[in-house]
Design an enzyme around this catalytic site. Sequence first.
Site, short mmCIF file in Angstrom:
data_model
loop_
_atom_site.label_atom_id
_atom_site.label_comp_id
_atom_site.label_asym_id
_atom_site.label_seq_id
_atom_site.Cartn_x
_atom_site.Cartn_y
_atom_site.Cartn_z
N GLU A 114 6.23 -12.30 -41.37
CA GLU A 114 6.30 -12.95 -40.42
C GLU A 114 6.77 -14.66 -40.37
O GLU A 114 6.56 -15.33 -41.44
CB GLU A 114 4.78 -12.53 -40.87
CG GLU A 114 4.03 -12.29 -40.24
CD GLU A 114 4.32 -10.70 -38.92
OE1 GLU A 114 4.55 -11.89 -38.04
OE2 GLU A 114 4.34 -9.69 -39.34
N CYS A 176 -4.90 -10.80 -40.91
CA CYS A 176 -3.54 -11.29 -41.08
C CYS A 176 -3.04 -12.75 -41.26
O CYS A 176 -2.68 -13.56 -41.47
CB CYS A 176 -2.37 -10.30 -41.55
SG CYS A 176 -3.00 -9.23 -42.66
N HIS A 200 4.18 -8.01 -43.53
CA HIS A 200 3.33 -6.71 -43.08
C HIS A 200 4.38 -5.41 -43.80
O HIS A 200 5.32 -5.33 -43.96
CB HIS A 200 3.62 -6.34 -41.79
CG HIS A 200 1.85 -7.10 -41.06
ND1 HIS A 200 2.02 -8.25 -39.95
CD2 HIS A 200 0.71 -6.80 -41.45
CE1 HIS A 200 1.06 -8.59 -40.24
NE2 HIS A 200 -0.45 -7.81 -40.48
N1 PCA Z 1 -3.92 -5.89 -42.15
C1 PCA Z 1 -5.36 -6.54 -40.94
C2 PCA Z 1 -5.33 -7.56 -42.18
C3 PCA Z 1 -5.29 -6.66 -42.88
C4 PCA Z 1 -3.99 -5.84 -43.18
O1 PCA Z 1 -3.99 -6.05 -44.07
C5 PCA Z 1 -4.15 -7.18 -39.65
O2 PCA Z 1 -2.64 -7.01 -39.78
O3 PCA Z 1 -4.67 -8.34 -39.41
#
Ligand code: PCA
Length: 244
Positions: A114, A176, A200
């Site tokens: 990200e 996240c 991610h």
């Molecule tokens: N994914 C979610 C919140 C916790 C996670 O592992 C997200 O993409 O916000």
Amino acid sequence: MSVAKTSGFGTQRSRSLVISKPASSQRACGADPVVLLTGFGPFPGVERNASAELALTLAQMAAERHLDVRFVADVLPVDWRHAPLRICDLVSQHRPAVSLHFGVSTRATGFAIEAYAYNATRLMPDENGHTAGSIDLVSGDRQRRSATLPVRRIVRDLRTAGLPAELSSDPGRYLCNAVLYHSLRQATRTQPRRRAGFIHIPATLESGVDGERSLISWPEAIVGGLRLVDTSLMPLRVRQGVLS
Ligand code: PCA
């Protein structure tokens, strides 16, 4: 080789682990740089969150490769109120030189690095059924913050290792995004030279989760995660001479 002494507590929902070296190998000043690794607990639709196990496993394995670094791993609750408080506490307490936050996404098929976090929320309940209290995370604060990790270099390194990786400019607007936003904000207040970012990984690393098929296996997630740690530390070694 086992050099690390670990202490930790918790459940899948919330866990904490600090890895420190035996007293004999600690430097007198005790000023070893800290790498903070976080993952998340379960949330609606994801019963077992692979990012929790990844953060804890990486902390233990990376500690054996980087003897001059202290690793702290934490599993954050997917909770609009508690996750931001927890991340701010961790940053203030440990003052990490590098923070790598992990979470799962059904949109990710490989490593999604990200580039930004946004001062915005999404109307989606957390694991306790609560929604965010407002449309922004911090009223009146900046709309967007950039990750301070060398994101392009990380993507390049992962791809060179044969792992699927891409730069993402959309972390979503759920927990996240919120954790990255608060981590970056807290760092600029307490330790501006710190590096922080969010990665991610595919939700399908764990069985029982619907969505896109993962292009990475669990062993590849570990290999990639260790490379991420290495690359995140590298510029610090060159730029600041804080390590070795
Ligand atoms: N994914 C979610 C919140 C916790 C996670 O592992 C997200 O993409 O916000």
